[in-house]
Design a protein around this motif. Structure first.
Motif, PDB file in Angstrom:
ATOM      1  N   THR A   1      -2.575   0.432  -4.268  1.00  0.00           N
ATOM      2  CA  THR A   1      -2.074  -0.872  -3.839  1.00  0.00           C
ATOM      3  C   THR A   1      -1.690  -1.701  -5.056  1.00  0.00           C
ATOM      4  OG1 THR A   1      -4.331  -1.760  -3.823  1.00  0.00           O
ATOM      5  CG2 THR A   1      -3.443  -1.045  -1.708  1.00  0.00           C
TER       6      THR A   1
ATOM      7  N   TYR B   1      -3.806   7.254  -2.795  1.00  0.00           N
ATOM      8  CA  TYR B   1      -3.210   5.996  -2.325  1.00  0.00           C
ATOM      9  C   TYR B   1      -3.381   4.952  -3.407  1.00  0.00           C
ATOM     10  CZ  TYR B   1      -7.652   3.610  -1.271  1.00  0.00           C
ATOM     11  OH  TYR B   1      -8.868   2.988  -1.367  1.00  0.00           O
TER      12      TYR B   1
ATOM     13  N   HIS C   1       1.123   5.159   0.523  1.00  0.00           N
ATOM     14  CA  HIS C   1       0.488   6.367   1.050  1.00  0.00           C
ATOM     15  C   HIS C   1       1.184   7.563   0.415  1.00  0.00           C
ATOM     16  CE1 HIS C   1      -1.713   4.298   4.290  1.00  0.00           C
ATOM     17  NE2 HIS C   1      -0.625   3.557   4.461  1.00  0.00           N
ATOM     18  N   CYS C   2       0.401   8.520  -0.060  1.00  0.00           N
ATOM     19  CA  CYS C   2       0.993   9.654  -0.771  1.00  0.00           C
ATOM     20  C   CYS C   2       0.745  10.976  -0.045  1.00  0.00           C
ATOM     21  CB  CYS C   2       0.429   9.725  -2.185  1.00  0.00           C
ATOM     22  SG  CYS C   2       0.689   8.194  -3.098  1.00  0.00           S
TER      23      CYS C   2
ATOM     24  N   LEU D   1       0.861  -1.189   0.000  1.00  0.00           N
ATOM     25  CA  LEU D   1       0.000   0.000   0.000  1.00  0.00           C
ATOM     26  C   LEU D   1       0.896   1.237   0.000  1.00  0.00           C
ATOM     27  CD1 LEU D   1      -2.659   1.636   0.638  1.00  0.00           C
ATOM     28  CD2 LEU D   1      -2.368   0.922   3.016  1.00  0.00           C
TER      29      LEU D   1
END
Lengths: 263, 266
Positions: free
Chosen positions: A186, A184, A168-169, A166
């Motif tokens: 995945t 985000y 996260h930005c 995953l």
């Protein structure tokens, strides 16, 4: 002419009229399919499972994406989505030229990491000239430099129960009533461990520019552009993404796009 | 008008496989075309080569707008959108709402429906190919032999004059057009579609390379779709001219009323 034939003809005419009418009205009726929880839409989305199964099962799942020659880099990489994040933490990093940036690697790992840009640059580097395919339909060729994600995963010692990576930005892509939504994404471990899947810090021989995701972005060369998260803040190994966002595995996936974007 | 000769007996024209696959294709192609236009609208420009020229020009077709006027550019040659292309209903849109599924701008849903029917289309083509090969339909009805090539000029003349031959077997022009659709347009549609998939690109790079690059494949996919639309229009005109009820009965029930002197021609 017998009654039988007449009734048949009438039936045929009525039938054709119905088909014609429903075709005209069809476009409007089908607009209901835009609703994310439409049952027919769910059924149709299953076709994408078939696409993924064929690409992973029938075609070579270790195949490398096509790489191009330097002469094929004919233009700057076209940025898309968020190109200038205004989030306070990001702006602070950018103003400090990302000197204080740390990539946090956590979740289902035995050894959580916190890596600076210098750490990432010191790890094994892969350079590849690849074609970026946007879901909108356009393509653009650029050279990417970065550390293959599998090196980072191995260093963090991924737990056997982990199934997805995953991302996260930093960038807020949407402000909704419930607050700011940050980008985000995945990907599964098959793509995460693919040799061309990079945490890229460089592009076309220079540090990654801000519009293209500085200081760090993902390259997943066998999928579409929206899978390749920009402005990566942290990596989390998870076994399930149903509790994140709207549960479909990414910002665009939550808005109806396929999780598997190999098509 | 449709009957130039006295009607003959009912003959068996289409097998069940032909009839069922015909209607599944009709349905699939309807959705594929209209969702395809939705997908095209997301980036209404076609290019030639591997990539899209933003910093250089390899544009083939662009449908855009200047203010509230649609503009279509084909190889640099410009034409107006006539209130349909480029600008319609008060908004900048390559293809208008009535030509896309969903009618509003919704790329995600367009893709979901497109790929669903793409699979339906491909599976139907496989079923047809096996069925048509086993039943002999493929060789008997679609292949042009010397006899058909020799009769082609006459068949064209007859069509131009509106003289239609009603027989159990297809004439030369039918063989040519159905053959073109089934053996060229359908497979090419699938191949150009696959050549746009980044996953397929990695595993089978020769596919998009052979088609001139991913953006060329996208352009060809669009051109082939236009070709299929052209076939559909001609197909409808022919059905109407040849006798719509008889043609419709044949493709629904399999039974076709042949011309009297053609009845023996099987």
């Amino acid at each position: 002419m017998s009654d039988h034939v007449v009734s048949r003809r009438r039936l045929l005419r009525t039938g054709l009229g119905t088909i014609a009418a429903s075709t005209v009205a069809g476009c409007k009726v089908l607009d209901g399919l835009s609703a994310p929880d439409h049952r027919l839409r769910h059924f149709m989305e299953r076709a994408n499972d078939l696409t993924m199964a064929m690409q992973r099962g029938v075609l070579d799942r270790d195949a490398l994406a096509q790489e191009f020659a330097p002469v094929d880099i004919r233009q700057p990489q076209r940025p898309n989505g968020v190109t200038d994040p205004q989030d306070a933490d990001y702006v602070a990093h950018r103003n400090a030229r990302f000197a204080n940036y740390r990539l946090e690697v956590g979740g289902l790992v035995h050894r959580p990491l916190s890596l600076s840009l210098a750490d990432l640059r010191q790890m094994p580097t892969r350079r590849q000239i690849t074609r970026h395919d946007c879901v909108e339909g356009w393509s653009c060729i650029a050279e990417w430099a970065g550390v293959p994600l599998w090196h980072v995963l191995d260093r963090a010692m991924v737990h056997t129960s982990a199934r997805y990576v995953l991302f996260h930005c930093f960038d807020t892509i949407e402000r909704s009533l419930s607050g700011a939504i940050r980008y985000y994404e995945t990907i599964d471990l098959v793509d995460a461990r693919h040799p061309q899947t990079l945490l890229a810090w460089g592009m076309n021989g220079a540090p990654l520019p801000v519009p293209n995701g500085a200081p760090l972005r993902v390259r997943v060369e066998r999928q579409l552009g929206y899978k390749m998260a920009k402005y990566v803040r942290a990596i989390e190994l998870v076994d399930d993404f149903s509790g994140i966002g709207r549960g479909r595995g990414g910002y665009w996936e939550d808005r109806g796009y396929e999780w598997y974007a190999g098509i | 008008m449709s009957r130039n000769t006295p009607p003959g007996p009912l003959v068996r024209r289409h097998t069940r496989v032909t009839r069922v696959t015909h209607w599944i294709w009709a349905l699939s192609l309807f959705f594929l075309l209209l969702t395809g236009l939705q997908i095209f609208n997301a980036h209404p420009v076609l290019y030639w080569g591997d990539q899209s020229g933003f910093g250089f020009d390899n544009t083939v077709l662009r449908i855009g707008a200047v203010d509230d006027r649609g503009v279509v550019e084909l190889f640099g040659w410009r034409a107006g959108g006539m209130g349909v292309l480029g600008y319609s209903g008060g908004a900048v849109r390559a293809f208008p709402p009535w030509a896309t599924i969903p009618s509003g701008t919704d790329l995600a849903t367009g893709r979901v429906i497109h790929f669903f029917f793409a699979w339906v289309f491909v599976v139907t083509l496989l079923v047809w190919a096996v069925g048509a090969l086993l039943s002999g339909h493929l060789v008997r009805d679609l292949v042009m032999d010397r006899h058909h090539w020799r009769g082609l000029a006459r068949d064209v003349r007859d069509h131009v004059r509106g003289r239609f031959r009603h027989a159990a077997r297809y004439g030369p022009l039918q063989r040519l057009s159905y053959g073109l659709v089934l053996f060229v347009l359908f497979p090419m549609m699938i191949l150009t579609g696959l050549a746009m998939s980044p996953g397929v690109n990695a595993a089978l790079p020769w596919l998009s390379e052979g088609l001139g690059g991913r953006q060329s494949a996208r352009t060809l996919h669009f051109v082939l779709a236009a070709g299929l639309l052209g076939f559909f229009v001609v197909h409808m005109v022919m059905v109407v001219l040849a006798g719509p009820l008889n043609e419709m009965r044949a493709i629904v029930t399999g039974w076709y009323r042949a011309d009297a002197q053609e009845a023996g021609d099987v």
